[in-house]
Enzyme design. Structure first.
Site, short mmCIF file in Angstrom:
data_model
loop_
_atom_site.label_atom_id
_atom_site.label_comp_id
_atom_site.label_asym_id
_atom_site.label_seq_id
_atom_site.Cartn_x
_atom_site.Cartn_y
_atom_site.Cartn_z
N LYS A 82 -21.98 -148.35 -44.09
CA LYS A 82 -21.21 -149.53 -43.51
C LYS A 82 -19.49 -148.68 -43.49
CE LYS A 82 -23.22 -153.92 -44.31
NZ LYS A 82 -24.18 -153.41 -44.85
N ARG A 158 -25.29 -162.32 -41.46
CA ARG A 158 -26.69 -161.75 -41.59
C ARG A 158 -27.71 -162.39 -41.07
NH1 ARG A 158 -25.33 -159.75 -46.95
NH2 ARG A 158 -23.87 -158.01 -46.98
N ARG A 193 -24.33 -146.06 -56.84
CA ARG A 193 -22.88 -146.26 -56.60
C ARG A 193 -21.63 -146.76 -57.51
NH1 ARG A 193 -23.38 -149.39 -50.93
NH2 ARG A 193 -23.43 -152.00 -52.95
N ARG A 222 -21.07 -152.23 -59.64
CA ARG A 222 -21.21 -153.90 -59.11
C ARG A 222 -22.24 -154.36 -59.67
NH1 ARG A 222 -20.80 -153.79 -52.57
NH2 ARG A 222 -22.82 -154.81 -53.38
N ARG A 233 -32.18 -158.55 -52.95
CA ARG A 233 -31.16 -158.22 -50.98
C ARG A 233 -31.96 -157.49 -49.93
NH1 ARG A 233 -26.27 -154.85 -53.82
NH2 ARG A 233 -25.21 -155.34 -52.16
#
Length: 278
Positions: A82, A158, A193, A222, A233
């Site tokens: 995204k 969401r 990531r 993160r 998630r």
């Protein structure tokens, strides 16, 4: 009496003078300007008004600029791409990018009451409660930029409750883009990531590693980018995504998020281009 007759005559003369002035204004003022505007689905864009010869410099034409920009929602699981696509949409279409993740992380970093409340949910990989996110987004959508340029929502809504809350604000979604990527690919993307805290650039240790040296040394992971947390998630994403997609089924476009970023964007841009011409 003679005084009353004189007063009546004065009122009549004043009325005649006013009529003459109105006629002159109609003949020489606004009609002496040429204004054009192009109408689109997103509103009327008023082009420059051009004075004809003979008008005084202090004469002006007041025009009403109509409408708001395009409303876009991009949906996808964590690490579906995204962020990459939002950067290109924002550049090409001039909309305001609103990422709930970025907004929440900024609130956490600032130590605001909302940030403190959201931090516990984010660190555990759980979704932040609807009302916290709704309040954050509703405030941003009130800005002049969002009203005039349009908006791109990334990571919101969401849940079905969030989708309904967004509709209740009067914000209209013109395009809903859904990026589809298998869970196994998403886990690989998330775990590898890394983010440059100074520039915000996102890298991947396998597919797009940061440049060796200073940049690589300062890149961070993160707190919720671990395999354990991303699975939580993803589970929550799948529990809610169908209800959200159904809410926007009339403006939905499904996109294969496993393709190369340029190919993904080609599909997205074609969709948005088509929407602006409807």
């Amino acid at each position: 009496s003679r005084s009353r007759q004189s007063a009546a005559m004065a009122r009549l003369l004043s009325a005649l003078v006013a009529l003459v002035m109105v006629a002159q204004t109609a003949a020489f003022a606004p009609s002496s300007w040429v204004s054009t505007r192009s109408a689109t689905k997103w509103g009327a864009r008023v082009q420059q008004a051009q004075p004809r010869t003979g008008l005084a410099q202090n004469e002006c034409l007041v025009v009403m600029s109509a409408g708001s920009g395009m409303g876009i929602i991009i949906a996808g699981a964590p690490a579906s791409g995204k962020g990459t696509q939002c950067a290109r949409i924002t550049e090409d279409f001039g909309v305001v990018h609103l990422s709930t993740g970025d907004l929440l992380r900024a609130a956490v970093a600032a130590g605001s009451d909302l940030g403190k409340e959201a931090k516990g949910f984010m660190d555990s990989g759980k979704l932040v409660p609807d009302q916290l996110v709704i309040d954050l987004i509703a405030e941003k959508l009130k800005s002049d930029d969002c009203k005039s340029k349009g908006w791109l929502l990334d990571g919101f809504p969401r849940t079905a409750a969030q989708a309904q809350a967004l509709a209740d604000t009067g914000a209209k979604c013109d395009c809903f883009i859904s990026l589809n990527v298998p869970d196994s690919d998403l886990v690989d993307r998330v775990v590898g990531r890394r983010t440059d805290p100074e520039t915000g650039d996102i890298y991947h240790m396998t597919f797009n590693p940061p440049p060796a040296g200073e940049i690589a040394d300062r890149c961070t992971q993160r707190s919720d980018d671990t395999e354990e947390k991303v699975k939580v998630r993803l589970e929550q994403f799948h529990d809610n995504v169908n209800a959200v997609v159904d809410f926007y089924k009339d403006v939905k476009t499904e996109v294969d998020g496993t393709a190369k970023p340029d190919e993904v964007y080609t599909t997205i841009k074609s969709t948005l281009d088509a929407a602006t011409t409807k």
